[in-house]
Write a protein that holds these residues in place. Structure first.
Motif, PDB file in Angstrom:
ATOM      1  N   ALA A 450       0.831  -1.207   0.000  1.00 40.85           N
ATOM      2  CA  ALA A 450       0.000   0.000   0.000  1.00 40.85           C
ATOM      3  C   ALA A 450       0.864   1.255   0.000  1.00 40.85           C
ATOM      4  O   ALA A 450       0.566   2.234  -0.701  1.00 40.85           O
ATOM      5  N   ILE A 451       1.967   1.236   0.781  1.00 45.66           N
ATOM      6  CA  ILE A 451       2.871   2.393   0.823  1.00 45.66           C
ATOM      7  C   ILE A 451       3.524   2.615  -0.533  1.00 45.66           C
ATOM      8  O   ILE A 451       3.623   3.746  -1.030  1.00 45.66           O
ATOM      9  N   ARG A 452       3.993   1.513  -1.165  1.00 41.99           N
ATOM     10  CA  ARG A 452       4.609   1.649  -2.496  1.00 41.99           C
ATOM     11  C   ARG A 452       3.610   2.209  -3.506  1.00 41.99           C
ATOM     12  O   ARG A 452       3.952   3.050  -4.347  1.00 41.99           O
ATOM     13  N   TYR A 453       2.383   1.761  -3.407  1.00 40.21           N
ATOM     14  CA  TYR A 453       1.354   2.239  -4.342  1.00 40.21           C
ATOM     15  C   TYR A 453       1.107   3.738  -4.153  1.00 40.21           C
ATOM     16  O   TYR A 453       1.016   4.494  -5.124  1.00 40.21           O
ATOM     17  N   LEU A 454       1.032   4.161  -2.883  1.00 39.94           N
ATOM     18  CA  LEU A 454       0.814   5.583  -2.616  1.00 39.94           C
ATOM     19  C   LEU A 454       1.992   6.424  -3.111  1.00 39.94           C
ATOM     20  O   LEU A 454       1.809   7.534  -3.639  1.00 39.94           O
ATOM     21  N   GLN A 455       3.212   5.898  -2.914  1.00 40.16           N
ATOM     22  CA  GLN A 455       4.389   6.622  -3.397  1.00 40.16           C
ATOM     23  C   GLN A 455       4.374   6.755  -4.924  1.00 40.16           C
ATOM     24  O   GLN A 455       4.703   7.803  -5.488  1.00 40.16           O
ATOM     25  N   MET A 456       3.988   5.661  -5.584  1.00 39.08           N
ATOM     26  CA  MET A 456       3.907   5.705  -7.050  1.00 39.08           C
ATOM     27  C   MET A 456       2.852   6.700  -7.510  1.00 39.08           C
ATOM     28  O   MET A 456       3.060   7.456  -8.464  1.00 39.08           O
ATOM     29  N   GLN A 457       1.726   6.724  -6.804  1.00 40.76           N
ATOM     30  CA  GLN A 457       0.668   7.657  -7.167  1.00 40.76           C
ATOM     31  C   GLN A 457       1.108   9.105  -6.963  1.00 40.76           C
ATOM     32  O   GLN A 457       0.793   9.991  -7.774  1.00 40.76           O
ATOM     33  N   GLU A 458       1.845   9.337  -5.878  1.00 43.68           N
ATOM     34  CA  GLU A 458       2.326  10.690  -5.613  1.00 43.68           C
ATOM     35  C   GLU A 458       3.289  11.149  -6.709  1.00 43.68           C
ATOM     36  O   GLU A 458       3.230  12.290  -7.195  1.00 43.68           O
ATOM     37  N   THR A 459       4.205  10.248  -7.102  1.00 40.68           N
ATOM     38  CA  THR A 459       5.164  10.573  -8.169  1.00 40.68           C
ATOM     39  C   THR A 459       4.435  10.857  -9.475  1.00 40.68           C
ATOM     40  O   THR A 459       4.761  11.801 -10.209  1.00 40.68           O
ATOM     41  N   ARG A 460       3.430  10.028  -9.732  1.00 40.08           N
ATOM     42  CA  ARG A 460       2.666  10.205 -10.972  1.00 40.08           C
ATOM     43  C   ARG A 460       1.928  11.531 -10.984  1.00 40.08           C
ATOM     44  O   ARG A 460       1.899  12.243 -12.001  1.00 40.08           O
TER      45      ARG A 460
END
Length: 532
Positions: A450-460
């Motif tokens: 979940a943390i990795r997904y949120l980080q990816m979304q933030e970068t995107r």
């Protein structure tokens, strides 16, 4: 459906299993309440027990004559109270036993009476006063058993409950009870000598009307009796009647009692039944009391230690010594009558009673060892210092050594059921910990994902924002301004953090001096924010 077990077989063999009922092992030290019913064949014994306790003893078909339905002694437990054991004894006058029936009945009646808190004598109203009937044969066997117990100093008051069937409307309960008490007193004096029977028995009566012709009255009487057998009401089951036999030790106690006292004991003589007729009887009674009291004090001390949660080292050898010391006291007091049958019988009774008491201590020790083993396993497993399999082996090995140390040499004491229960608990506890660990691991993995997904979304989102506002930003900021000649219009352009701004403004003439020749600003500033 209530479970039915054969306690004493038709041929006179006692049930060999460690427990009559599997749950007795789990009930442990809880005292069992035993109620037995004696009487003639076809007198409604099994039907009465089924009506009172909800058991499912087999009953004879109406009108059947000749053979008994109940063979030997059978036992069952009420579904609503598993600390009650109901004993159904074969009919006293079973025709298919022939001439040997009375001898077998006498043994079964004495055995059941010695175990029971409540002894029921079941009879027909028309048998009242018929001293040669099966009812009075049962009564004599019960009185004889209590007389022997009283002479040995081990008498415990019991309830003698008469259930009389087919009582007509003209007969009063008080007159029936008075007659039965009188007959019981006469039998007691004949077997035990002077004294009152109410010193050893409380006597009560259940008068049942005819089941066919007075059905409503019959059902009402059964309902009242059923309520009175509720232990919570303490009408029939009272503390003063309890033999204090632990559930886990009932089978062993009954087995020793039957084999030693009833199955193998020498036949009683007239001198054994009447005090004062034999010096051997008097000596054996005194010796029994002295030996039993000495052993009882030591057993009480052992139980006190266990109640405090303290393990007894060398319990097996200690038990053997207690029994040996008691037998030594008994033999020393009766040495001059060593070969007398009454002395031999009393010695066998002493062994039976002490083994039952010592076995109860053993079971209490085993339960304590199991609890300590469980606590050790849980503590070591939770610490996580060693593999679970290794901890399992260590705990089981220690339990086995302590349990072996608790078994009296030469006895058939067993702790296999407790060991199986320990294994089951440790295995289940290990499985629970494994499931918990797997759940925690899965939760941690889900959290990381979940943390990795949120980080990816933030970068995107940042990339989209940068693309929307003019591409990738740098560290350069640029600004410029221009004023057309002969006008008060000023145009300024700026670029900062990826954003371009254009601003048009009107500049008054009094501020034109701020502009250069031809309306141009003095200079265009180029700002490198990386140097500022």
């Amino acid at each position: 459906m209530s479970e039915i077990v054969q306690v004493v077989s038709e041929s006179g063999e006692i049930r060999p299993e460690d427990f009559w009922f599997e749950e007795d092992d789990r009930l442990g030290e809880d005292s069992i309440m035993v109620v037995s019913i004696l009487g003639g064949q076809g007198s409604g014994k099994s039907s009465f027990m089924n009506a009172i306790f909800g058991t499912e003893f087999e009953v004879a078909e109406r009108g059947s004559i000749g053979s008994s339905t109940t063979k030997g002694i059978i036992a069952a437990k009420p579904t609503e109270n598993r600390l009650i054991v109901a004993l159904d004894v074969e009919g006293a006058d079973a025709r298919d036993r022939g001439s040997g029936g009375k001898t077998f009945l006498t043994k079964c009646s004495g055995f059941a009476a010695s175990l029971s808190d409540v002894v029921i004598v079941n009879m027909w109203h028309h048998d009242l006063g018929r001293v040669n009937s099966a009812t009075y044969t049962c009564l004599e066997a019960i009185m004889n058993e209590q007389a022997k117990a009283r002479r040995s100093g081990g008498s415990i008051k019991s309830l003698l409950l008469f259930v009389v069937h087919d009582v007509d409307e003209d007969s009063s309960s008080s007159s029936i009870k008075s007659k039965l008490v009188s007959d019981a007193q006469e039998t007691w004096e004949r077997l035990s000598g002077p004294g009152s029977v109410d010193e050893v028995f409380d006597m009560e009566l259940i008068a049942l009307p005819h089941i066919r012709y007075m059905a409503d009255e019959f059902e009402a009487a059964i309902a009242t009796a059923r309520d009175n057998f509720d232990p919570a009401r303490t009408v029939y089951f009272k503390e003063q009647y309890s033999k204090s036999i632990p559930a886990a030790g009932l089978s062993a106690y009954a087995k020793n009692l039957w084999e030693v006292v009833y199955q193998k004991a020498p036949a009683a003589t007239a001198a054994d039944l009447v005090p004062g007729k034999s010096d051997a009887v008097v000596k054996s009674d005194l010796a029994f009391s002295a030996a039993f009291q000495n052993a009882h004090d030591e057993i009480a001390a052992l139980e006190e230690k266990l109640d405090m949660g303290e393990k007894i080292q060398g319990l097996g050898q200690t038990s053997a010594r207690v029994l040996s010391d008691a037998l030594e006291i008994f033999s020393g007091e009766t040495s001059e009558f060593e070969e007398d049958p009454s002395v031999q019988r009393k010695k066998q009774e002493l062994v039976t009673f002490l083994q039952a008491n010592l076995h109860a201590v053993f079971k209490k020790q085993i339960l304590l060892l199991k609890d300590k083993a469980i606590a050790t396993f849980k503590g070591s497993t939770d610490e996580g210092g060693s593999p679970t399999d290794f901890i399992f082996y260590q705990v089981d090995n220690q339990f086995g050594m302590d349990a072996d140390d608790s078994v009296m040499p030469g006895s058939n004491w067993s702790y296999e059921n407790e060991r199986k229960a320990l294994h089951t608990y440790m295995e289940e506890y290990s499985k629970q910990r494994t499931r918990l660990y797997d759940q925690q691991l899965a939760a941690a993995q889900e959290s990381r994902q979940a943390i990795r997904y949120l980080q990816m979304q933030e970068t995107r989102m940042q990339q989209i924002q940068q693309q929307h506002y003019g591409g990738v930003s740098g560290n350069w900021n640029v600004g410029a301004a221009y004023r057309p000649p002969d006008s008060n219009v000023n145009i300024s352009v700026g670029y900062q953090q990826g954003r371009t701004n254009i601003q048009i403004s009107m500049v008054p003439d009094e501020q034109s001096s701020l502009l250069g020749p031809n309306g141009k600003p003095p200079s265009a500033r180029l700002n490198d924010s990386s140097r500022s």
